[in-house]
Design a protein around this motif. Structure first.
Motif, PDB file in Angstrom:
ATOM      1  N   PHE A 120       0.840  -1.191   0.000  1.00 38.68           N
ATOM      2  CA  PHE A 120       0.000   0.000   0.000  1.00 38.68           C
ATOM      3  C   PHE A 120       0.880   1.246   0.000  1.00 38.68           C
ATOM      4  N   ASN A 121       0.280   2.372  -0.377  1.00 41.10           N
ATOM      5  CA  ASN A 121       0.946   3.673  -0.382  1.00 41.10           C
ATOM      6  C   ASN A 121       0.240   4.573   0.616  1.00 41.10           C
ATOM      7  N   ALA A 122       1.024   5.312   1.411  1.00 40.21           N
ATOM      8  CA  ALA A 122       0.438   6.219   2.403  1.00 40.21           C
ATOM      9  C   ALA A 122       1.429   7.344   2.693  1.00 40.21           C
ATOM     10  N   GLY A 123       0.962   8.575   2.616  1.00 41.69           N
ATOM     11  CA  GLY A 123       1.786   9.720   2.985  1.00 41.69           C
ATOM     12  C   GLY A 123       3.082   9.824   2.198  1.00 41.69           C
ATOM     13  N   GLY A 124       3.078   9.430   0.942  1.00 41.29           N
ATOM     14  CA  GLY A 124       4.280   9.507   0.133  1.00 41.29           C
ATOM     15  C   GLY A 124       5.218   8.326   0.284  1.00 41.29           C
ATOM     16  N   PHE A 125       4.882   7.384   1.162  1.00 39.22           N
ATOM     17  CA  PHE A 125       5.708   6.198   1.348  1.00 39.22           C
ATOM     18  C   PHE A 125       5.049   5.009   0.665  1.00 39.22           C
ATOM     19  N   SER A 126       5.862   4.119   0.147  1.00 39.71           N
ATOM     20  CA  SER A 126       5.369   2.909  -0.497  1.00 39.71           C
ATOM     21  C   SER A 126       5.798   1.705   0.334  1.00 39.71           C
ATOM     22  N   TYR A 127       4.832   0.899   0.723  1.00 39.31           N
ATOM     23  CA  TYR A 127       5.107  -0.291   1.520  1.00 39.31           C
ATOM     24  C   TYR A 127       4.888  -1.526   0.676  1.00 39.31           C
ATOM     25  N   ARG A 128       5.849  -2.424   0.679  1.00 44.18           N
ATOM     26  CA  ARG A 128       5.750  -3.678  -0.064  1.00 44.18           C
ATOM     27  C   ARG A 128       5.310  -4.793   0.885  1.00 44.18           C
ATOM     28  N   ASN A 129       4.836  -5.852   0.304  1.00 42.52           N
ATOM     29  CA  ASN A 129       4.352  -6.990   1.080  1.00 42.52           C
ATOM     30  C   ASN A 129       5.429  -7.441   2.075  1.00 42.52           C
ATOM     31  N   GLU A 130       5.090  -7.397   3.348  1.00 40.10           N
ATOM     32  CA  GLU A 130       6.008  -7.798   4.413  1.00 40.10           C
ATOM     33  C   GLU A 130       5.264  -8.653   5.427  1.00 40.10           C
ATOM     34  N   SER A 131       6.019  -9.359   6.230  1.00 43.66           N
ATOM     35  CA  SER A 131       5.416 -10.107   7.328  1.00 43.66           C
ATOM     36  C   SER A 131       6.209  -9.822   8.594  1.00 43.66           C
ATOM     37  N   ALA A 132       5.561 -10.017   9.720  1.00 40.64           N
ATOM     38  CA  ALA A 132       6.204  -9.750  11.006  1.00 40.64           C
ATOM     39  C   ALA A 132       5.756 -10.786  12.025  1.00 40.64           C
ATOM     40  N   ASN A 133       6.657 -11.127  12.917  1.00 43.01           N
ATOM     41  CA  ASN A 133       6.339 -11.970  14.063  1.00 43.01           C
ATOM     42  C   ASN A 133       6.225 -11.050  15.270  1.00 43.01           C
ATOM     43  N   LEU A 134       5.046 -11.007  15.873  1.00 39.94           N
ATOM     44  CA  LEU A 134       4.790 -10.103  16.996  1.00 39.94           C
ATOM     45  C   LEU A 134       4.607 -10.893  18.284  1.00 39.94           C
ATOM     46  N   PHE A 135       5.252 -10.426  19.337  1.00 45.50           N
ATOM     47  CA  PHE A 135       5.066 -10.983  20.671  1.00 45.50           C
ATOM     48  C   PHE A 135       4.487  -9.891  21.550  1.00 45.50           C
ATOM     49  N   GLU A 136       3.403 -10.175  22.255  1.00 45.80           N
ATOM     50  CA  GLU A 136       2.770  -9.223  23.163  1.00 45.80           C
ATOM     51  C   GLU A 136       2.799  -9.807  24.561  1.00 45.80           C
ATOM     52  N   GLN A 137       3.130  -8.958  25.536  1.00 49.15           N
ATOM     53  CA  GLN A 137       3.137  -9.395  26.930  1.00 49.15           C
ATOM     54  C   GLN A 137       2.231  -8.473  27.720  1.00 49.15           C
TER      55      GLN A 137
END
Length: 66
Positions: A34-51
């Motif tokens: 997606f594009n937002a605020g002049g920045f272009s983001y490519r398909n990414e993934s993340a591993n999130l840990f919440e405590q």
């Protein structure tokens, strides 16, 4: 999502029991392009840990006379 909670009840007073809670959550997130605020983001993934850590009171039920 995986969740791993742990709880430990203990008596704060004779009338109130407190339960301490410690939780750990794991999430694998995939984000589309997606594009937002002049920045272009490519398909990414993340591993999130919440405590999370909390304590909450639980009142003992009043005893009933039979």
């Amino acid at each position: 999502m995986q969740a791993f909670p742990a709880e430990k009840p203990f008596a704060a007073t004779e009338a109130v029991k407190v339960t301490a809670h410690l939780g750990l959550r794991y999430k694998h997130v995939t984000v589309d392009d997606f594009n937002a605020g002049g920045f272009s983001y490519r398909n990414e993934s993340a591993n999130l840990f919440e405590q999370n850590v909390c304590a909450f009171p639980r009142r003992r039920p009043a005893s009933r006379a039979d």
